[in-house]
Design a protein around this motif. Structure first.
Motif: not given
Length: 425
Positions: A263-264, A380-381, A386-390
């Motif tokens: 998801i972007v 986010k894009n 640096d921040l990633i949801e999994v």
């Protein structure tokens, strides 16, 4: 809400997510203005601009701190006695329309009011020479009409071709200052030959243009400038290949294989020329680039306002939303593909009403997945990794790869319009 879609998607469950942090080198230039003043003041030939007109070429990419950089460049060039104006240097972007290119700069914060410099936007070019095989070399007429031109260029791997010169100082001259006509000539043999064409047209710029120097910039994985140097035009073609290798080493990545759904949150021309960085997602607009496929489905949810309707790269996604689709302006999008002689990035993905349906559609259409252990990643894009949801099935893998757990588990939250409530990335 479409009742047919709802019936088909009603049993799709979105797993809980974790927010993780990926760490990169934080080395960066802390005082951008001072660094620019130092390097420009010491660049070879700076004394030539006293009493002369200088065109400052600014592109459409989302270079970090671009407005501050442009403003500082105007100031320091004036301190050395130049009369400075700004030209948009962005090939066919903005639908190859002069006023749209001005608007793109304004979206990036590069305004006449902020920079204290006039913006002269035109799609007209002049021929400054030709290559050894007879290709005419175009240059923005306003820039060519100045005594000198100075460019601002971020150096990084290109999304659609490989070569000694990719995105950077040479391309800023050949494509950016070449406007639509110059970009068209450079692309005429297709993306597979872009590296060769950039080099031979770049040599004409080196030998026959009024470009004095380029402010070369490399950004770290947090998009902060870690290298800024004024490089004389006669040194650019020697210096850029080594700087490109340095930029490649700093390129961040999504550190997972076999992702069911990526998801972007957003894509756009201010992020990269193809909306999403093809090097990150391993999906390419050019047929000759061989991907290392690791994403089964990709849902992109929105088009950035800074992209000003240019939805280049939309076709890299499988699924998107009405919100993003409504922002797409074909007149601003298609000239890029007509010029670049590619079509995939201009295609339209499956359009769903909202974020909720887009995400559920991504899950529903994933082939050969374990629905109890879905592998979902959200970013986010492609500039912000640096921040990633999994998803929760991936948390052990994420921590095993050195990512730190910031928050979770939690359910994705949607507003009354069934769009994601944007987190503070």
């Amino acid at each position: 809400m479409n009742p047919v879609y709802e019936e088909i998607l009603k049993d799709v469950k979105i797993p809980k997510m974790f927010l993780c942090r990926q760490s990169f080198s934080t080395e960066h230039i802390r005082n951008i203005e001072d660094r620019i003043r130092d390097t420009v003041s010491s660049v070879k030939g700076i004394e030539k601009i006293s009493g002369k007109t200088v065109a400052l070429a600014v592109g459409s990419r989302g270079i970090s701190h671009i407005a501050e950089i442009a403003k500082t460049m105007v100031s320091v060039l004036r301190d050395h006695g130049a009369a400075v104006f700004i030209v948009p240097a962005m090939g066919s972007h903005g639908g190859a329309v002069a006023e749209n290119q001005r608007r793109i700069l304004e979206h990036l914060g590069v305004t006449e009011e902020y920079t204290k410099a006039e913006i002269r936007s035109s799609m007209e070019t002049v021929i400054i020479g030709e290559t050894e095989d007879g290709v005419p070399v175009n240059m923005d007429k306003n820039a060519a009409g100045a005594d000198y031109t100075v460019t601002i260029a971020r150096i990084k791997p290109h999304c659609s071709f490989r070569g000694k010169y990719e995105s950077g100082m040479v391309k800023m001259c050949v494509i950016g200052l070449g406007k639509q006509k110059g970009a068209d000539y450079c692309h005429y043999q297709g993306m597979a030959n872009m590296g060769t064409n950039l080099e031979k047209i770049g040599r004409v710029f080196r030998d026959h243009s009024n470009v004095l120097f380029s402010l070369g910039i490399i950004e770290n994985s947090y998009d902060d400038p870690c290298f800024i140097e004024a490089i004389p035009m006669d040194e650019i073609m020697d210096r850029e290949p080594e700087l490109l290798e340095r930029a490649k080493a700093l390129l961040p990545s999504i550190p997972f294989d076999n992702i069911d759904l990526l998801i972007v949150d957003e894509f756009g021309k201010n992020i990269t020329g193809t909306g999403m960085d093809c090097n990150i997602i391993q999906r390419f607009t050019s047929e000759h680039m061989l991907p290392k496929s690791f994403i089964k489905r990709l849902a992109v949810l929105d088009l950035t306002e800074e992209s000003d309707g240019n939805a280049a790269g939309f076709g890299l996604a499988d699924i998107s939303t009405e919100r993003a689709f409504r922002k797409m302006d074909r007149e601003k999008t298609y000239p890029n593909f007509l010029t670049a002689r590619t079509v995939k990035g201009g295609m339209v993905p499956l359009i769903m009403a909202d974020d909720y349906d887009a995400i559920r559609t991504g899950i529903k259409t994933c082939p050969d997945v374990d629905y109890e252990r879905l592998r979902i990643v959200r970013i986010k894009n492609t500039l912000r990794l640096d921040l990633i949801e999994v998803s929760e099935s991936m948390i052990d893998e994420a921590t095993g790869k050195g990512l730190s757990l910031e928050e979770g588990p939690y359910s994705l939250c949607f507003d009354e319009n069934r769009n994601l409530i944007t987190r503070k990335w």
